[in-house]
Design a protein around this motif. Structure first.
Motif, short mmCIF file in Angstrom:
data_model
loop_
_atom_site.label_atom_id
_atom_site.label_comp_id
_atom_site.label_asym_id
_atom_site.label_seq_id
_atom_site.Cartn_x
_atom_site.Cartn_y
_atom_site.Cartn_z
N LEU A 276 24.73 -37.37 -9.72
CA LEU A 276 24.73 -37.89 -11.09
C LEU A 276 23.36 -38.47 -11.44
O LEU A 276 22.84 -38.25 -12.54
CB LEU A 276 25.83 -38.93 -11.26
N TRP A 277 22.79 -39.23 -10.50
CA TRP A 277 21.46 -39.79 -10.75
C TRP A 277 20.42 -38.69 -10.87
O TRP A 277 19.53 -38.73 -11.74
CB TRP A 277 21.06 -40.75 -9.63
N TRP A 278 20.50 -37.69 -10.00
CA TRP A 278 19.53 -36.60 -10.03
C TRP A 278 19.65 -35.79 -11.32
O TRP A 278 18.65 -35.46 -11.97
CB TRP A 278 19.72 -35.71 -8.81
N LEU A 279 20.88 -35.47 -11.72
CA LEU A 279 21.09 -34.74 -12.97
C LEU A 279 20.57 -35.54 -14.17
O LEU A 279 19.98 -34.97 -15.10
CB LEU A 279 22.57 -34.40 -13.15
N GLY A 280 20.80 -36.84 -14.14
CA GLY A 280 20.26 -37.67 -15.21
C GLY A 280 18.75 -37.55 -15.30
O GLY A 280 18.17 -37.47 -16.39
N LYS A 281 18.12 -37.50 -14.13
CA LYS A 281 16.67 -37.42 -14.07
C LYS A 281 16.15 -36.10 -14.64
O LYS A 281 15.13 -36.07 -15.35
CB LYS A 281 16.21 -37.58 -12.62
N ILE A 282 16.83 -34.98 -14.35
CA ILE A 282 16.32 -33.69 -14.81
C ILE A 282 16.80 -33.34 -16.22
O ILE A 282 16.13 -32.58 -16.93
CB ILE A 282 16.68 -32.54 -13.82
N LEU A 283 17.93 -33.90 -16.65
CA LEU A 283 18.45 -33.58 -17.98
C LEU A 283 17.94 -34.55 -19.04
O LEU A 283 17.64 -34.15 -20.17
CB LEU A 283 19.99 -33.59 -17.97
N TYR A 284 17.86 -35.82 -18.68
CA TYR A 284 17.46 -36.85 -19.64
C TYR A 284 16.45 -37.80 -18.99
O TYR A 284 16.74 -38.97 -18.75
CB TYR A 284 18.68 -37.67 -20.10
N PRO A 285 15.27 -37.32 -18.69
CA PRO A 285 14.32 -38.15 -17.93
C PRO A 285 13.99 -39.48 -18.59
O PRO A 285 13.79 -40.48 -17.90
CB PRO A 285 13.08 -37.25 -17.82
N ALA A 286 13.95 -39.53 -19.92
CA ALA A 286 13.63 -40.79 -20.60
C ALA A 286 14.76 -41.80 -20.48
O ALA A 286 14.53 -43.02 -20.51
CB ALA A 286 13.33 -40.53 -22.08
N ARG A 287 15.98 -41.32 -20.33
CA ARG A 287 17.14 -42.22 -20.25
C ARG A 287 17.47 -42.61 -18.81
O ARG A 287 18.25 -43.53 -18.57
CB ARG A 287 18.36 -41.57 -20.91
N PHE A 288 16.90 -41.88 -17.86
CA PHE A 288 17.11 -42.20 -16.44
C PHE A 288 15.74 -42.36 -15.78
O PHE A 288 15.28 -41.49 -15.04
CB PHE A 288 17.92 -41.10 -15.76
N PRO A 289 15.07 -43.49 -16.05
CA PRO A 289 13.70 -43.68 -15.57
C PRO A 289 13.61 -44.11 -14.10
O PRO A 289 12.51 -44.21 -13.56
CB PRO A 289 13.18 -44.80 -16.48
N GLU A 290 14.74 -44.33 -13.46
CA GLU A 290 14.72 -44.83 -12.07
C GLU A 290 13.98 -43.85 -11.15
O GLU A 290 13.99 -42.63 -11.36
CB GLU A 290 16.14 -45.03 -11.54
N ASP A 291 13.39 -44.40 -10.12
CA ASP A 291 12.73 -43.61 -9.08
C ASP A 291 13.82 -42.95 -8.23
O ASP A 291 14.56 -43.62 -7.51
CB ASP A 291 11.86 -44.52 -8.22
N ILE A 292 13.94 -41.63 -8.33
CA ILE A 292 15.03 -40.94 -7.64
C ILE A 292 14.91 -41.07 -6.12
O ILE A 292 15.92 -41.07 -5.40
CB ILE A 292 15.09 -39.45 -8.05
N ARG A 293 13.70 -41.24 -5.61
CA ARG A 293 13.53 -41.42 -4.18
C ARG A 293 14.15 -42.76 -3.74
O ARG A 293 14.84 -42.83 -2.72
CB ARG A 293 12.05 -41.38 -3.80
N ALA A 294 13.90 -43.79 -4.53
CA ALA A 294 14.47 -45.10 -4.20
C ALA A 294 15.99 -45.08 -4.31
O ALA A 294 16.70 -45.65 -3.46
CB ALA A 294 13.88 -46.18 -5.12
#
Length: 360
Positions: free
Chosen positions: A315-333
């Protein structure tokens, strides 16, 4: 005749030695009575699984659990890894560093449910489980299977809700069944789902991307809307270009080009590499915009398979690739934190590089 001093001393010593034995025997009897009361309590409470089936044969403490399929194995491992008897499929070398040492070496026990079921009831009985755990659909077909296996083996068979949106409640159900504190993981999953829903709700309908899920080495198997395989995408508000149907489907490259997906989520890196060189796939808006992404899969898939709590990371990863501005978290962290909480191993930078290769 009065007893002499020596006889009295010997008699006193014998009594003293007898007392601990009697006390120990009394404690054992007391322990058995407490266990009986616990078991009776479970029966009186009518402890049920998520299908509403009463598990009146379940005894505590639960020490050995047989997973009916991959979703059950993953759910159980995240909450109580010490209870897991084995994996439906043996853990592969590339997956082992992301799991605890004990879990990584557990044997392959096969599966009772799903495609390619390989476990037989004799093998289940031989493993002497206290509980058979199944996680997935709670529809009548699976309730009937649970009843049949339980009747044939005499082993309690619990069927829990495998929907991603139900993860918090499913954790709590499992915790009640096995006598473990599931609240930390229930609260964790609750928080992730709430965050996703809140952020996705703010995305206007017209800004929600059209997505194609590419399964297999050719990318021509997909999952239609309503399938458990695309639950994560549905929670992210993505528009499934394959349309409704609730099942897996074989399609053609021409179908995909006609659907014009804006994002392609691939499960197989080999397909992604081939698609980048294929003029037909290059004709899609997704490739034109460099939005072909390979879902992470170590130690388990993040988006599709197995359909268990491993998809919380997705869910976090999809948020990052679909809505990068709305999911600004560092996916590695985020990945490092959730791997530690769910899989009991915190990956280092090199391990994270392998997890996220081709994903962003």
């Amino acid at each position: 005749m009065r007893p002499d001093r020596r006889s009295l001393l010997l008699g006193s010593a014998a009594l003293a030695l007898a007392r601990p034995a009697r006390a120990a025997q009394g404690l054992r009897v007391q322990d058995l009575r407490v266990q009986d009361l616990r078991d009776q309590g479970l029966r009186d409470q009518g402890l049920r699984d998520d299908a509403g089936r009463v598990l009146d044969r379940l005894r505590t403490p639960v020490a050995r659990v047989f997973p009916a399929g991959p979703p059950a194995a993953i759910l159980l491992y995240t909450l109580a890894p010490d209870l897991l008897l084995g994996w439906p499929r043996a853990i592969r070398p590339a997956e082992k560093p992301y799991l605890s040492a004990r879990a990584a070496e557990l044997p392959e026990v096969g599966r009772l449910t799903g495609r390619g079921n390989t476990a037989n009831l004799e093998a289940v009985l031989a493993s002497k489980p206290d509980l058979i755990l199944d996680v997935g659909s709670t529809a009548e077909t699976y309730r009937s299977l649970a009843d049949r296996v339980q009747d044939q083996t005499g082993i309690p068979y619990a069927l829990l809700d495998g929907r991603l949106a139900a993860a918090p409640a499913t954790y709590r159900s499992l915790g009640r069944l096995i006598g473990r504190d599931a609240e930390p993981l229930a609260t964790l999953s609750e928080g992730i789902l709430a965050t996703v829903r809140e952020r996705v709700a703010r995305v206007p309908e017209g800004e929600r991307p059209r997505v194609y899920l590419a399964r297999g080495p050719r990318g021509l198997e997909t999952a239609r809307q309503g399938s458990i395989n695309v639950e994560a995408l549905a929670l992210m508000g993505a528009v499934n270009v394959a349309g409704p149907g609730g099942s897996l489907a074989q399609v053609s490259p021409e179908d995909v080009v006609a659907w014009a997906p804006e994002v392609i989520v691939a499960l197989d890196p080999a397909f992604a590499a081939a698609a980048l060189q294929d003029p037909l796939w290059q004709a899609t808006p997704a490739l034109a915009a460099n939005r072909l992404h390979v879902s992470p899969s170590l130690p388990f898939g993040w988006v599709d398979f197995p359909p268990s709590v491993n998809r919380l990371l997705g869910l976090w990863w999809l948020g990052k690739i679909l809505y990068p501005a709305r999911f600004p978290e560092d996916i590695r962290a985020v990945a490092r934190d959730l791997h530690g909480r769910l899989y009991h191993v915190t990956p280092d930078d090199a391990a994270l590089d392998r997890v996220l290769a081709g994903a962003l």
